[in-house]
Every structure is written in structure tokens, then in C-alpha cells.
Design a protein around this motif. Structure first.
Motif, PDB file in Angstrom:
ATOM      1  N   ALA A 460      20.179  34.503  23.058  1.00 59.50           N
ATOM      2  CA  ALA A 460      21.044  33.688  23.914  1.00 59.50           C
ATOM      3  C   ALA A 460      22.480  34.217  23.895  1.00 59.50           C
ATOM      4  O   ALA A 460      23.155  34.261  24.932  1.00 59.50           O
ATOM      5  CB  ALA A 460      21.003  32.232  23.450  1.00 59.50           C
ATOM      6  N   ALA A 461      22.938  34.643  22.710  1.00 59.19           N
ATOM      7  CA  ALA A 461      24.321  35.114  22.585  1.00 59.19           C
ATOM      8  C   ALA A 461      24.590  36.330  23.447  1.00 59.19           C
ATOM      9  O   ALA A 461      25.642  36.427  24.105  1.00 59.19           O
ATOM     10  CB  ALA A 461      24.615  35.431  21.120  1.00 59.19           C
ATOM     11  N   PHE A 462      23.634  37.278  23.473  1.00 59.20           N
ATOM     12  CA  PHE A 462      23.893  38.548  24.129  1.00 59.20           C
ATOM     13  C   PHE A 462      23.295  38.643  25.534  1.00 59.20           C
ATOM     14  O   PHE A 462      23.278  39.722  26.133  1.00 59.20           O
ATOM     15  CB  PHE A 462      23.417  39.697  23.235  1.00 59.20           C
ATOM     16  CG  PHE A 462      24.109  39.690  21.905  1.00 59.20           C
ATOM     17  CD1 PHE A 462      25.480  39.836  21.823  1.00 59.20           C
ATOM     18  CD2 PHE A 462      23.404  39.481  20.722  1.00 59.20           C
ATOM     19  CE1 PHE A 462      26.132  39.796  20.606  1.00 59.20           C
ATOM     20  CE2 PHE A 462      24.044  39.445  19.500  1.00 59.20           C
ATOM     21  CZ  PHE A 462      25.421  39.600  19.437  1.00 59.20           C
ATOM     22  N   THR A 463      22.817  37.511  26.036  1.00 55.36           N
ATOM     23  CA  THR A 463      22.379  37.449  27.436  1.00 55.36           C
ATOM     24  C   THR A 463      23.152  36.376  28.191  1.00 55.36           C
ATOM     25  O   THR A 463      22.812  36.058  29.330  1.00 55.36           O
ATOM     26  CB  THR A 463      20.869  37.168  27.544  1.00 55.36           C
ATOM     27  OG1 THR A 463      20.542  35.978  26.807  1.00 55.36           O
ATOM     28  CG2 THR A 463      20.069  38.336  27.004  1.00 55.36           C
ATOM     29  N   GLY A 464      24.194  35.816  27.548  1.00 54.69           N
ATOM     30  CA  GLY A 464      25.103  34.928  28.255  1.00 54.69           C
ATOM     31  C   GLY A 464      24.662  33.494  28.392  1.00 54.69           C
ATOM     32  O   GLY A 464      25.220  32.774  29.235  1.00 54.69           O
ATOM     33  N   THR A 465      23.691  33.041  27.576  1.00 50.91           N
ATOM     34  CA  THR A 465      23.220  31.670  27.712  1.00 50.91           C
ATOM     35  C   THR A 465      23.568  30.788  26.518  1.00 50.91           C
ATOM     36  O   THR A 465      23.196  29.608  26.487  1.00 50.91           O
ATOM     37  CB  THR A 465      21.685  31.641  27.921  1.00 50.91           C
ATOM     38  OG1 THR A 465      21.048  32.277  26.806  1.00 50.91           O
ATOM     39  CG2 THR A 465      21.303  32.353  29.200  1.00 50.91           C
ATOM     40  N   LEU A 466      24.268  31.312  25.525  1.00 51.67           N
ATOM     41  CA  LEU A 466      24.605  30.511  24.353  1.00 51.67           C
ATOM     42  C   LEU A 466      25.788  29.594  24.617  1.00 51.67           C
ATOM     43  O   LEU A 466      25.816  28.445  24.178  1.00 51.67           O
ATOM     44  CB  LEU A 466      24.910  31.422  23.156  1.00 51.67           C
ATOM     45  CG  LEU A 466      25.172  30.708  21.832  1.00 51.67           C
ATOM     46  CD1 LEU A 466      23.921  29.973  21.355  1.00 51.67           C
ATOM     47  CD2 LEU A 466      25.640  31.687  20.758  1.00 51.67           C
ATOM     48  N   VAL A 467      26.778  30.103  25.331  1.00 53.54           N
ATOM     49  CA  VAL A 467      27.962  29.298  25.672  1.00 53.54           C
ATOM     50  C   VAL A 467      28.206  29.421  27.165  1.00 53.54           C
ATOM     51  O   VAL A 467      27.804  30.408  27.803  1.00 53.54           O
ATOM     52  CB  VAL A 467      29.208  29.779  24.892  1.00 53.54           C
ATOM     53  CG1 VAL A 467      29.010  29.621  23.391  1.00 53.54           C
ATOM     54  CG2 VAL A 467      29.565  31.218  25.231  1.00 53.54           C
ATOM     55  N   PRO A 468      28.863  28.446  27.769  1.00 54.28           N
ATOM     56  CA  PRO A 468      29.124  28.528  29.215  1.00 54.28           C
ATOM     57  C   PRO A 468      30.172  29.583  29.542  1.00 54.28           C
ATOM     58  O   PRO A 468      31.073  29.856  28.740  1.00 54.28           O
ATOM     59  CB  PRO A 468      29.616  27.119  29.565  1.00 54.28           C
ATOM     60  CG  PRO A 468      30.157  26.568  28.274  1.00 54.28           C
ATOM     61  CD  PRO A 468      29.322  27.176  27.192  1.00 54.28           C
TER      62      PRO A 468
END
Length: 517
Positions: A460-468
Motif C-alpha cells: 500500500a505504501a509504495f503503490t499510493g494507497t496507504l495515505v491520501p
């Protein structure tokens, strides 16, 4: 894992994306189309990452003299620095890592090379030649970069680009600098790091709880076995020692044994077992895998639950070998096995009736229970930590391996209750250990979750889905353009300095050289 603020269902959906090798789930190529808005990609070389190797030293001390010298084992598989095994050196050089630097493990086994950690130390630290210090330019958060590089290691990327040597592997500087990373806008990098630290703290809290559960389940099993094998909880009777203390042993001091309940007695194994024998291993050409006449048991065929599991790499010998070279180690259903080479010691099982005859290798001893003792009771005795420790105390230790002599097994003291008590306690222990085994399986299932959670968080962190994403953030492409421009300007200035010829300075020119006296 209660308290972990991560949706397990979402994790299962991402498993396929994070389980592959290479840059799978982090960096899938050099195109930009699959990146979130405002992200870009670049190699470490394009970013101008500063790369500085460490130095070797054979003069370590554990006394704290000098400066801490980090080595590959000081980076854990979780990507953090662990100095529980600290070594120090006397060194006056300036080759150090400091707070905010990144340590990359450039040389190790193929499975471990590429481990990476962010340095969070208030004191400068030395580091070995098997480590590389990385310092990113302004705009690249060093902790974000360290986590991403360690995630690439976890996914097997560095295993695919390493060079193999004798007994070790290394990632060349060129391959390291050609590593491509995903780059969000700088404010998003910081948001990602903060969120990862928050969520990973939940995961580590769950891991600590799991580790406590593992210790507790082992303690429960051990206390259960010792309690009932030794009759603890009932009044001890000194007469339970009368028979055995009349004997002498070079291996055991029978007078130090604890008294057993009334009606129980300590007996010597050879007095209640008509056969106690160890196995042997024939030449490899005489053993067959998969099928054959006589099943040949090895230590790995005795599982942790105290059962024979012949589905694991089954080996056979033919009947001629069984009745010839291996005739002394022929065993029957109902015989009780225990391993005499470890660690770990204490793997015991009753031979099942799935074959009429069996054979065993040299790391196993077989006990044939006589009329005074049930095979299952003998198995529980041999699983008891108290009895295992009696054996360990007599073991010969060679290169970290325990070896128990067959003669020791024949002199082993065995607690023997009346037969009705054995039957009752065997039934109780079977039931309770079965419940513990079920609990253990549930713990094992939960124990696999932290790795899934970490993988899902990193994906999620490195595909842009962990934070908005924040539309107000300057796109990372602008950062990359500035870095390239700064590197180009620095290279031009360096080239100009090399091309400018040296000119002699006039002594009469007050603006050049030294002033006349």
C-alpha cells in the motif's frame, strides 16, 4: 492481533501483488502510467544518492572500548538495527553513519544480501566493508528510501541482481545505483513514513503477544507432562525410591530423584523394558525413497506431537538388509522411540501398526515396554522435560550437538505408577495434549499474519494507497528535475575547474599572490 488497525480482508486481496519476485508490488517497471498522480520513478544513480562503503576490522572488542562497529548481522530481517551483539573498535577515521543515514548490506548470503536499515542513532557509528552507507539528496526522505529498499530485499529483487562468490554473494555498486524506486511528492513521503511507523507498531505489538503465547503454550505442555508423569499434586512417598536407590549408576544419581506418590516406584529402564536398542544407518545404496519392503525411520519422522509421521520423505530398506546388517535395530508396532542426537532432544513416539516391522537409524533408540508399563505411558515419560533434562545432563556435546549413549538409556530412571493409574493418566494426557495441539495450530495460523500484514502495508505504501494524495503537493517530477539540474550544474562546475589552466601570479599585482614586503 486485536488492536492492529489493518483490515485482514484487504490484506488477502493484496497477497498476489506482493508475493512475486523482483520489484513486484513496489516498482513494476520504468513507465509512469501505473503510478499515482504526482509520483515518478528514478534510479538511485539518477537521484545522485551518495554511496560510501565501510571498512573491515579484525580487532573487535566487546568491552565498549572505541566506537560501535556495525556488521551485517546487526541489520535484522525486519529492517532495523539490532546492537544486542555489539562489537567495538579503536578507530580514528571519519567513516561513520549518523542519524538519518541508510545502511545497505552489500555482502552476505544470497538470501540475506540487500537487507537495509535506517540509522536512528544519536552517536556516529562505524560500519564494516560488507555495508554501504547511503545518503539521499534533499527531497528524498531517508527513512522512506530505507523502507523501500528493504521491501525490495523482501520481495527478492536483490537476489536477482547479485553476484555469487565462494560462500557469499554481493550487490555491485553499479547494480545498486541502477535500482529503480517509486518517488511520491516529499510531503507524501513523510506522510507514508508516519503511517507506516504507526501501523507497523501495531503489528510489532501483535508479534510480541504471539511470542508470549508461544512461550506460554510450551510452558503449559511442559508443566502438564511433568505434573502427571511425576505424580505432582499427590503426597510423596519415600518408599517409592527404595528399589532404585539400591542400584549404582555411572550416569545418574538415583538418590537425587524426587519421591513419587504412594504405590508408584522409580524403576531402571532395562529392568522394565526387555529390549532397548539403537539403530544404524546402512550405505546410501541400500536405502530407497518412496517405496520398499521395510520402512526405515529417521528423526524427522517423529513429529512434535509425539507421533510417527512416515509421510515425510519416506525411506525403505529391503528385507535382506533388515534381517542382516540392521537385524539389531528391528522394531515392532508398540515400541517406543526417542531421539538420542539433538538438539532438540525429546522427540518420542509409539511405533504404529501400519507396518508389521520397522527399522531405525543411529539417532534413534527404541524401548520395548514390558508387562509393568504401557507403551503410551513410557512415551509420555520420555516426553517429560524432567526426564529429558536427566538425559541432557549426561550428553556429550560436540560442535553444538548432543549425543546420548545407548548405555545411558538403559540406566534411565522411569516413574512407574500402578497399571490402572497409568491407564487413567494416559487417557487424560492424550485428551489434554490434543487440546493443546489444537491451540498450537491456531497460534501457528495467527503467527503467519504479521508477515501478511507487513507485506500489505508495504504494498500500500509504495503503490499510493496507504495515505491520501494531496493535490496541493508539488509533483515528484519537479523534484526530480531540480535534482537533475543540480547534478548537471555541479558536474559542469567540476569540469570547468578541470579545464581552467593555472596562471602565474604577478608579484606586483596586489590583487593576486602575496603582497610585497
Amino acid at each position: 492481533m486485536t488492536g492492529t488497525a489493518v483490515n485482514v480482508a484487504e490484506i488477502r486481496e493484496t497477497e498476489g501483488a506482493v508475493s512475486g519476485g523482483g520489484n513486484s508490488g513496489i516498482v513494476d517497471g520504468k513507465g509512469e502510467s501505473d503510478l499515482p498522480e504526482g509520483w515518478t520513478r528514478a534510479t538511485l544513480g539518477e537521484l545522485g544518492i551518495e554511496v560510501q562503503p565501510g571498512f573491515a576490522s579484525g580487532k573487535h572488542n566487546r568491552d565498549g572500548n572505541g566506537v560501535l562497529h556495525l556488521r551485517p548481522m546487526n541489520i535484522t530481517r525486519r529492517g532495523v538495527i539490532d546492537i544486542s551483539d555489539a562489537r567495538f573498535i579503536e578507530d580514528e577515521s571519519e567513516r561513520r553513519v549518523q542519524h538519518g543515514d541508510i545502511l545497505f548490506n552489500n555482502t552476505n548470503s544470497p538470501a540475506l544480501v540487500g537487507k537495509t536499515a535506517w540509522v536512528n542513532s544519536d552517536e556516529p557509528l562505524a560500519y564494516s566493508n560488507h555495508m554501504t552507507r547511503l545518503r539521499p539528496p534533499a527531497g528524498i526522505d531517508s527513512q522512506f528510501l530505507a523502507i523501500q529498499l528493504h521491501a525490495l530485499w523482501s520481495n527478492g529483487y536483490f537476489k536477482a541482481v547479485l553476484n555469487n562468490h565462494v560462500n557469499q554473494a554481493s550487490v555491485p555498486r553499479k547494480a545498486l545505483l541502477e535500482t529503480t524506486i517509486a518517488i511520491p511528492p516529499p510531503p507524501e513521503q513523510r506522510r507514508i513514513v508516519a503511517k507506516l511507523n504507526e501501523q507497523l507498531a501495531h503489528v510489532e505489538s501483535g508479534v510480541a503477544s504471539l511470542e508470549s503465547a508461544v512461550i506460554l503454550r510450551r510452558s503449559l505442555r511442559h508443566s502438564l507432562l511433568d505434573r502427571y508423569v511425576l505424580g505432582r499434586g499427590e503426597g510423596p512417598a519415600p518408599e517409592s525410591l527404595q528399589s532404585i536407590t539400591q542400584h549404582k549408576s555411572a550416569k545418574f544419581n538415583y538418590r537425587l530423584l524426587p519421591p513419587l506418590p504412594r504405590g508408584w516406584h522409580w524403576r531402571i529402564a532395562k529392568d522394565i523394558c526387555p529390549l532397548i536398542t539403537s539403530g544404524a544407518t546402512p550405505e546410501a545404496s541400500l536405502m530407497y525413497s518412496g517405496s520398499g519392503e521395510i520402512p526405515f525411520l529417521k528423526v524427522y519422522n517423529i513429529n512434535k506431537q509425539g507421533e510417527v509421521d512416515f509421510s515425510i520423505r519416506p525411506t525403505f530398506v529391503d528385507r535382506a538388509v533388515h534381517e542382516g546388517k540392521l537385524k539389531k535395530s528391528r522394531i515392532l508396532p508398540g515400541d517406543v522411540l526417542t531421539n538420542i542426537v539433538g538438539p532438540p532432544l525429546g522427540k518420542s513416539a509409539v511405533v504404529p501398526g501400519t507396518h508389521e516391522e520397522w527399522n531405525i537409524n543411529q539417532a534413534i533408540v527404541a524401548f520395548r515396554a514390558g508387562g509393568e508399563i504401557l507403551p503410551d505411558w513410557l512415551r509420555f515419560v520420555l516426553l517429560s522435560p524432567y526426564v529429558i533434562n536427566l538425559l541432557v545432563a549426561t550428553a556429550r556435546a560436540t560442535a553444538g550437538q548432543f549425543n546420548i549413549a545407548l548405555s545411558t538409556c538403559r540406566e534411565l530412571p522411569i516413574p512407574v505408577p500402578p497399571m490402572p493409574v497409568q491407564e487413567r493418566l494416559c487417557g487424560y494426557l492424550r485428551s489434554e495434549l490434543s487440546r493443546l495441539d489444537l491451540l498450537n495450530r491456531e497460534v501457528d495460523v495467527i503467527a503467519s499474519m504479521p508477515d501478511d500484514l507487513r507485506a500489505a502495508l508495504l504494498h500500500a505504501a509504495f503503490t499510493g494507497t496507504l495515505v491520501p494524495q494531496d493535490p496541493a503537493d508539488e509533483p515528484a517530477s519537479a523534484l526530480l528535475d531540480r535534482i537533475r539540474a543540480q547534478r548537471s550544474a555541479a558536474a559542469s562546475a567540476k569540469s570547468t575547474r578541470r579545464r581552467t589552466p593555472r596562471t602565474s601570479k604577478s608579484a606586483g599585482d596586489p590583487g593576486q599572490g602575496e603582497l610585497p614586503l
